[in-house]
Motif scaffolding. Structure first.
Motif, PDB file in Angstrom:
ATOM      1  N   GLU A 272     -10.445  12.518 -23.645  1.00 15.48           N
ATOM      2  CA  GLU A 272     -10.733  11.505 -22.632  1.00 15.48           C
ATOM      3  C   GLU A 272     -12.240  11.417 -22.369  1.00 15.48           C
ATOM      4  O   GLU A 272     -12.757  10.337 -22.091  1.00 15.48           O
ATOM      5  N   THR A 273     -12.912  12.563 -22.476  1.00 15.77           N
ATOM      6  CA  THR A 273     -14.372  12.550 -22.317  1.00 15.77           C
ATOM      7  C   THR A 273     -14.979  11.627 -23.375  1.00 15.77           C
ATOM      8  O   THR A 273     -15.872  10.832 -23.100  1.00 15.77           O
TER       9      THR A 273
ATOM     10  N   ARG B 194     -14.389   1.976 -30.226  1.00 14.66           N
ATOM     11  CA  ARG B 194     -13.376   2.890 -30.777  1.00 14.66           C
ATOM     12  C   ARG B 194     -13.526   3.021 -32.297  1.00 14.66           C
ATOM     13  O   ARG B 194     -13.298   4.073 -32.870  1.00 14.66           O
TER      14      ARG B 194
ATOM     15  N   SER C  48      -8.832  18.811 -23.967  1.00 17.15           N
ATOM     16  CA  SER C  48      -9.123  17.802 -22.931  1.00 17.15           C
ATOM     17  C   SER C  48     -10.491  17.157 -23.114  1.00 17.15           C
ATOM     18  O   SER C  48     -11.098  16.687 -22.144  1.00 17.15           O
ATOM     19  N   THR C  49     -10.997  17.130 -24.333  1.00 14.26           N
ATOM     20  CA  THR C  49     -12.274  16.447 -24.576  1.00 14.26           C
ATOM     21  C   THR C  49     -12.040  15.027 -25.085  1.00 14.26           C
ATOM     22  O   THR C  49     -12.985  14.256 -25.208  1.00 14.26           O
TER      23      THR C  49
ATOM     24  N   ARG D 258     -18.724   0.796 -20.498  1.00 15.65           N
ATOM     25  CA  ARG D 258     -18.854   2.268 -20.578  1.00 15.65           C
ATOM     26  C   ARG D 258     -20.326   2.701 -20.556  1.00 15.65           C
ATOM     27  O   ARG D 258     -20.645   3.807 -20.112  1.00 15.65           O
TER      28      ARG D 258
ATOM     29  N   ILE E  68     -10.460   3.088 -20.418  1.00 16.96           N
ATOM     30  CA  ILE E  68      -9.556   3.983 -21.150  1.00 16.96           C
ATOM     31  C   ILE E  68      -8.204   3.292 -21.301  1.00 16.96           C
ATOM     32  O   ILE E  68      -7.579   3.353 -22.351  1.00 16.96           O
TER      33      ILE E  68
ATOM     34  N   SER F  56     -13.423  13.428 -14.517  1.00 18.56           N
ATOM     35  CA  SER F  56     -12.095  13.761 -13.974  1.00 18.56           C
ATOM     36  C   SER F  56     -11.711  15.156 -14.425  1.00 18.56           C
ATOM     37  O   SER F  56     -12.416  15.769 -15.242  1.00 18.56           O
TER      38      SER F  56
ATOM     39  N   MET G 113     -13.491   9.227 -24.920  1.00 14.49           N
ATOM     40  CA  MET G 113     -13.057   7.837 -24.759  1.00 14.49           C
ATOM     41  C   MET G 113     -13.952   7.070 -23.782  1.00 14.49           C
ATOM     42  O   MET G 113     -13.934   5.850 -23.750  1.00 14.49           O
ATOM     43  N   THR G 114     -14.712   7.808 -22.973  1.00 12.97           N
ATOM     44  CA  THR G 114     -15.529   7.120 -21.971  1.00 12.97           C
ATOM     45  C   THR G 114     -16.976   6.938 -22.437  1.00 12.97           C
ATOM     46  O   THR G 114     -17.805   6.474 -21.650  1.00 12.97           O
ATOM     47  N   VAL G 115     -17.280   7.309 -23.672  1.00 12.41           N
ATOM     48  CA  VAL G 115     -18.647   7.054 -24.146  1.00 12.41           C
ATOM     49  C   VAL G 115     -18.767   5.590 -24.546  1.00 12.41           C
ATOM     50  O   VAL G 115     -17.769   4.927 -24.844  1.00 12.41           O
ATOM     51  N   ALA G 116     -20.018   5.138 -24.570  1.00 12.40           N
ATOM     52  CA  ALA G 116     -20.245   3.702 -24.766  1.00 12.40           C
ATOM     53  C   ALA G 116     -20.219   3.315 -26.240  1.00 12.40           C
ATOM     54  O   ALA G 116     -21.020   2.502 -26.692  1.00 12.40           O
TER      55      ALA G 116
ATOM     56  N   SER H 260      -9.527  15.839 -16.378  1.00 10.21           N
ATOM     57  CA  SER H 260      -9.164  15.851 -17.798  1.00 10.21           C
ATOM     58  C   SER H 260     -10.311  15.430 -18.708  1.00 10.21           C
ATOM     59  O   SER H 260     -10.100  15.147 -19.881  1.00 10.21           O
ATOM     60  N   THR H 261     -11.534  15.359 -18.160  1.00 12.52           N
ATOM     61  CA  THR H 261     -12.680  15.126 -19.045  1.00 12.52           C
ATOM     62  C   THR H 261     -13.435  16.441 -19.190  1.00 12.52           C
ATOM     63  O   THR H 261     -14.407  16.699 -18.503  1.00 12.52           O
TER      64      THR H 261
ATOM     65  N   ARG I 190     -23.395  15.854 -17.355  1.00 14.58           N
ATOM     66  CA  ARG I 190     -22.926  15.068 -18.504  1.00 14.58           C
ATOM     67  C   ARG I 190     -22.560  13.641 -18.066  1.00 14.58           C
ATOM     68  O   ARG I 190     -22.874  12.661 -18.738  1.00 14.58           O
TER      69      ARG I 190
ATOM     70  N   LEU J 278      -4.891   6.741 -27.160  1.00 16.33           N
ATOM     71  CA  LEU J 278      -4.738   7.418 -25.873  1.00 16.33           C
ATOM     72  C   LEU J 278      -3.666   8.493 -25.891  1.00 16.33           C
ATOM     73  O   LEU J 278      -3.408   9.145 -24.891  1.00 16.33           O
TER      74      LEU J 278
ATOM     75  N   PHE K  41     -17.982   8.760 -16.094  1.00 17.83           N
ATOM     76  CA  PHE K  41     -16.596   9.018 -15.683  1.00 17.83           C
ATOM     77  C   PHE K  41     -16.348  10.521 -15.656  1.00 17.83           C
ATOM     78  O   PHE K  41     -16.576  11.216 -16.642  1.00 17.83           O
TER      79      PHE K  41
ATOM     80  N   SER L  67     -12.607   2.251 -16.329  1.00 14.97           N
ATOM     81  CA  SER L  67     -13.441   2.942 -17.321  1.00 14.97           C
ATOM     82  C   SER L  67     -13.043   2.545 -18.750  1.00 14.97           C
ATOM     83  O   SER L  67     -13.523   3.134 -19.698  1.00 14.97           O
TER      84      SER L  67
ATOM     85  N   ARG M 233      -8.847   4.489 -14.644  1.00 11.83           N
ATOM     86  CA  ARG M 233      -8.837   4.452 -16.109  1.00 11.83           C
ATOM     87  C   ARG M 233      -8.995   3.027 -16.632  1.00 11.83           C
ATOM     88  O   ARG M 233      -9.585   2.816 -17.682  1.00 11.83           O
TER      89      ARG M 233
END
Lengths: 422, 284
Positions: free
Chosen positions: A224-225, A233, A221-222, B82, B59, B89, A227-230, B91-92, B154, A400, B87, B57, B54
């Motif tokens: 999605e973590t 892709r 589950s990392t 971002r 995603i 959740s 995916m939210t960094v600036a 799942s993060t 974080r 995703l 963010f 954010s 999502r």
């Protein structure tokens, strides 16, 4: 493309991986230890089996030996590792005994072949042995050696009886001279072995990082973590690609280094270590091997990521990536044949070309044109593979993890039925 | 144009489902959230809360409509969005093999926090969230409460002006949930614009300055708790939620030309209902 950001992401991937026991084991420990240890064990086992066969007494059955050649039986009996059995039964039974391992050699004596009948007491000997048995092969060598000595003595006596004296009898001499040095012989073996092991090692060392960087992230589950960094892709994908390529190339290089450094130890059981002067792999071949390994690492990493990125967990990752892994091993098996020549046309074929380039480098000479073609070909294929990997990994449904199925399903959908997601 | 840190206009997401065909997960959502405000997104499971967040954010890519964070459009400038966003959740998760200190350093760096100030920021976060005792232990060795603190640290590592918490208390025990709400409340005091999704009524009541009720992908009402009470004449948020959700279903039934009987009176100020009346009125 922000190189600093890629470096931060790459360093993060590598740091996490270096603390993952399974990745460190497969990408570092195995290349360093496993193949040298396996080869040593293999050579030791071979030497042990050969030694065992050498120590055993050969059971030699003889049948139909003419009285005039009784000294041959005496010569065989005089050998301290031969036990002579006078065979009274049917020859077929003796042959069965050889096949079943109850006897090592059966010697059947008969009349001479056509054209040699005139020579008094001439005979023909038929040796039956079992090529699949070490003990039988060793017995054949012993019997043939004893036979050769006896035959020379017998022919010499027959010649004297016929009144033929030297130089009238002078036979033409046949002298064997192996111009290859012991070191060259070992290089020949290494030329077959090192490309094979390097290919396997690069593929194996990339295997776990490729799954870890994709399916592993999803499973932990990392994903999605991340995916939210600036970071774009593309930068995330580039960092993951470099991470996998690094582990693949390092795994391959460690394997070659470990092999080179431990070769004396590996060959000790065979006595080959004494024949090695200094360093078995020529110094000049090392940059070529290093470059080839890096090119392989870059290509394999892109391929493996393309397959693994569709997986949602480690198990799926393994099943998706294994066909590609096996496809990588196939060229390694192909280049095991020493008869394959490193031509310019073969140098176009990725993976095979690098394996042959490494082989030629170890043998001490690299043909210029195939060498250049290999570099160009690999650069092009690496570029294409990376571009394809980036294209696949940047699709939203892939990144995703919303894409069902593997690469094949994805491509079918992209090329055929579009717009599953409205 | 509003200067709200978070703003959406007609934000929609359509998914394709093999058995159901096209599914409107989020349908024309209009929202905004100001600095120092917690906007609660209240809805049942599958209402479209997570999909909305999502999309905000980056995603997920919106099918249509727009969303801006600190003036950056989510489709046009996803990296800029971002960089302005934290963010959080269920799942993060955190990377198990690295330490909290390394975690904070990595997320501050990769999100563009000024390189020279990263170490100071890491220390500040360690102090603020009181994670000094285990800052150098691997995350995999920490308890879930410790992990939760590190996870929030974080989220704010790069000091973003907008924070999204997607059902953050869903897997927490009571004490950890209380502590988390306290932290989120403190972050509001820091001037952050916070979007907070939940299906727990009491959480929304305690924490949120305004509450957006979302049902079947549509926003049915956005108001303060008092405003919702006034609009519906109901006191408890649970009743208010059921009231709106019921109205929405009645609307759907009416649109499908089945029946709107028993749907209850139209609540004064309820936007969708009012819109419908307006449309009916204009057609006469």
């Amino acid at each position: 493309m922000d190189l600093r950001q890629i470096w931060i992401l790459y360093r993060h991937e590598v740091r996490s991986a270096l603390r993952e026991r399974s990745i460190v084991a497969m990408s570092i420990v195995v290349p360093l230890i496993m193949y040298p240890a396996l080869l040593w064990a293999g050579f030791s086992a071979m030497s042990f089996v050969e030694g065992q066969a050498e120590r055993l007494t050969s059971r030699v059955a003889i049948s139909g030996l003419p009285a005039a050649h009784a000294p041959l039986a005496d010569s065989l009996r005089a050998h301290d590792r031969i036990s002579v059995i006078e065979w009274d039964g049917e020859p077929e039974e003796a042959l069965r005994g050889v096949a079943l391992g109850r006897l090592d050699v059966f010697m059947g004596f008969g009349p001479p072949g056509a054209g040699t009948e005139g020579l008094a007491d001439n005979i023909q000997v038929e040796l039956a042995y079992n090529e699949a048995s070490d003990r039988s092969r060793a017995a054949r060598v012993r019997v043939e050696s004893t036979m050769r000595s006896y035959r020379e003595t017998w022919v010499d006596e027959a010649r004297t009886d016929l009144g033929i004296r030297n130089p009238a009898w002078a036979d033409f001499a046949f002298v064997r001279d192996d111009v290859a040095t012991a070191e060259e012989g070992i290089r020949f073996v290494l030329g077959l072995l090192v490309p094979f092991l390097t290919l396997i090692m690069v593929a194996l060392a990339s295997y776990y990082p490729a799954i870890d960087a994709t399916a592993g992230e999803r499973e932990r589950s990392t994903w999605e973590t991340l995916m939210t960094v600036a970071a774009p892709r593309a930068n995330v994908a580039a960092a993951k690609y470099l991470y996998v390529a690094t582990f693949g190339a390092v795994g391959g290089l460690l394997n070659v280094t470990a092999l080179a450094l431990s070769l004396r130890w590996i060959l000790t059981p065979t006595g080959g270590a004494e024949e090695l002067a200094t360093g078995s792999i020529p110094f000049g071949a090392l940059p070529v091997i290093a470059m080839g390994t890096m090119l392989l690492g870059l290509l394999v990493a892109a391929g493996m990521l393309v397959f693994a990125v569709f997986a949602r967990n480690f198990k799926e990752g393994q099943s998706m990536i294994t066909p590609f892994y096996l496809a990588m091993i196939f060229p390694a098996i192909l280049v095991q044949s020493p008869d394959i020549e490193f031509t310019a046309s073969l140098a176009i074929v990725p993976v095979v070309n690098v394996a042959l380039l490494i082989r030629e480098a170890i043998l001490g000479s690299i043909p210029l044109l195939p060498g250049v073609v290999t570099l160009v070909s690999m650069t092009v294929f690496v570029g294409l593979a990376v571009a394809f990997a980036q294209w696949v990994m940047r699709r939203e449904e892939v990144f995703l993890g919303a894409s069902e199925g593997g690469l094949g399903t994805f491509l079918k959908r992209r090329l055929g039925v579009r717009g599953r997601e409205a | 144009m509003s200067d709200s840190p978070v703003r959406t206009e007609g934000l929609s997401k359509v998914f394709y489902d093999a058995s159901r065909g096209e599914v409107n997960a989020v349908d024309a959502v209009d929202l905004d959230c100001s600095r120092g405000e917690i906007l609660g997104l209240l809805g049942a499971n599958g209402a479209g809360k997570t999909t909305t967040l999502r999309m905000l954010s980056t995603i997920l890519r919106p099918t249509s409509g727009h969303a801006w964070l600190m003036g950056h459009e989510v489709r046009a400038q996803p990296e800029r969005v971002r960089a302005e966003l934290g963010f959080y959740s269920a799942s993060t998760a955190l990377y198990p093999k690295i330490t909290p200190r390394e975690t904070l350093r990595f997320f501050a760096q990769v999100n563009g926090y000024p390189p020279k100030s990263v170490e100071a920021r890491v220390e500040e976060l360690i102090d603020r969230f009181r994670i000094g005792d285990y800052a150098d232990a691997r995350v995999e060795k920490l308890s879930s409460g410790m992990k939760q603190k590190v996870s929030i640290a974080r989220t704010v590592a790069h000091d973003p002006p907008v924070l999204i918490f997607d059902e953050p208390t869903v897997a927490l025990d009571v004490l950890n949930a209380i502590e988390l709400r306290k932290i989120i409340s403190d972050l509001r005091s820091d001037g952050k614009a916070i979007l907070f999704s939940t299906h727990v009524m009491s959480e929304a009541e305690q924490l949120c300055d305004r509450i957006a009720i979302i049902h079947h992908g549509r926003i049915l009402a956005v108001e303060t708790l008092d405003g919702l009470r006034e609009a519906t004449g109901l006191h408890y948020l649970e009743d208010i939620f059921v009231h709106y959700a019921g109205v929405k279903d009645a609307d759907a039934a009416a649109e499908a030309n089945i029946s709107s009987e028993g749907a209850g009176a139209s609540p004064p100020g309820a936007a969708p209902r009012g819109d419908r009346k307006e449309r009916e009125g204009s057609s006469k």
